[in-house]
Enzyme design. Sequence first.
Site, mmCIF file in Angstrom:
data_model
loop_
_atom_site.group_PDB
_atom_site.id
_atom_site.type_symbol
_atom_site.label_atom_id
_atom_site.label_comp_id
_atom_site.label_asym_id
_atom_site.label_seq_id
_atom_site.Cartn_x
_atom_site.Cartn_y
_atom_site.Cartn_z
ATOM 1 N N LYS A 107 65.113 20.248 84.659
ATOM 2 C CA LYS A 107 64.067 20.677 83.731
ATOM 3 C C LYS A 107 64.713 21.469 82.615
ATOM 4 C CE LYS A 107 59.502 20.601 83.474
ATOM 5 N NZ LYS A 107 58.585 19.710 84.197
HETATM 6 N N1 GLU Z 1 57.384 16.869 82.302
HETATM 7 C C1 GLU Z 1 56.839 15.948 83.230
HETATM 8 C C2 GLU Z 1 56.809 16.549 84.630
HETATM 9 O O1 GLU Z 1 56.806 17.725 84.807
HETATM 10 C C3 GLU Z 1 57.499 14.591 83.152
HETATM 11 C C4 GLU Z 1 58.926 14.530 83.560
HETATM 12 C C5 GLU Z 1 59.600 13.186 83.302
HETATM 13 O O2 GLU Z 1 58.910 12.252 82.920
HETATM 14 O O3 GLU Z 1 60.816 13.130 83.465
HETATM 15 O O4 GLU Z 1 56.714 15.854 85.605
#
Ligand code: GLU
Length: 476
Positions: A107
């Site tokens: 993240k």
């Molecule tokens: N930000 C989204 C989540 O928290 C999508 C993550 C992604 O598609 O890699 O799941």
Amino acid sequence: MTAIKEPSFRESVDLMFNRAAALMDLPPGLEEKIRVCNATYTVRFGVRLRGQIHTFTGYRSVHSEHMEPVKGGIRYAMAVNQDEVEALAALMTYKCALVEAPFGGSKGGLRIDPRKYEEHELEQITRRFAYELAKRDLINPSQNVPAPDMGTGEREMAWMADQYARMNTTDINARACVTGKPLNAGGISGRVEATGRGIQYALREFFRHPEDVKKAGMSGSLDGKRVIVQGLGNVGYHAAKFLSEEDGSLVVGIIERDGAIYNPEGIDVEAVHQWIVKHGGVNGYPDATHTAEGTAVLEEDCDILIPAALEGVINLSNAERIKAPLIIEAANGPVTAGADEVLRKKGTVIIPDMYANAGGVTVSYFEWVKNLSHIRFGRMQRRQEEARHELIVKELERLDRYLGDAWSMSPDFKAKYLKGADELELVRSGLDDTMRIAYQAMSEVWHDRDDVDDLRTAAYIVSIDRVAKSYRAKGL
Ligand code: GLU
């Protein structure tokens, strides 16, 4: 009033992990290996804007590399900090494992209030951030693939993808370096609404299990169920819109930054969305009652509560007063570990974040595969499918003529049956399948084990077991 001590978001995720791990038989040391965050990179960079240098702080955290690339969004918000990105990266590991997206968890975040900058400034900042990450392989199609999150969207992903491509001019797979891109820049149909669509599919699957619905003290289907949604951003808006327009649910409350609106007769989600676009908030919306103290509406009477905004909104200070018998966590970490315990004791059923909001990463997975295969889904087979269907329709038409008045084809059968699936239909079908199968895996553990009394623990058990198996396959 004395302040109640809550664990941090990161600690909350660890506590929930520990609860599940304690019920598993993991080899010594492996539990710790899975729980810890492998690495977090902090970058501070300067960008010259409005005649002076502005310094920004960004993070990219990699929680687990049991599978690569690692995956997870990049958020733009002032509250971004290391603890938060690490908690979110950990959730990505478990989320991907649960929905069988072949990624580790990661993240990222940038401490910024994006509303304070003009588009060209945001582009400059984003490109610089992307440059810092890409040069350390923290944006890379085979190592680390970001996506949108709070405060970012298609536009930012397009800038990041372009920045990576400029730095890696001979990488034929450059487009797979981030997901959530616009269609004309290598994106996939249905990614924007994927997380909201996933919430809808998750709830539909939940209501296909009457014994689970009974645990929440309810019966029947989504039709007529009263919903309160917190946050009408991308996820909350799409979830509320689909549930009210396609499943007959009644959205009775919407909580936003500037307060909440409530109407027991139901609220037109699209009209509120348009109102917010025009006026910047829900205040003044004519067909509902406005409450300035928005979070109080979390405690209103309803059947399904959808927190789709920030983490920690349901905590020790309000958990006891939450009336909804069913909570579906559209946001990441909206219920703290303490509140989770209070709600569990009350018998509230919580469909946990790592499952509920996995629609986003699931469609990201499809986009990544599309980018690597360099072809749109359905392009090869669509017309061939249609041609084969045509053969059957011709035979049925012959039968129709032969049987005269005794039988005839339904009026819209021909058009419906002849149409081969396009990319959007395939994406929806893949997402629906994923959400059903993941729910079943989780619910099976919930039912089969006497020591598991909630879906979150069940979800962790399924995920941790899968991550453990892939570590073991690597010889760890
Ligand atoms: N930000 C989204 C989540 O928290 C999508 C993550 C992604 O598609 O890699 O799941």
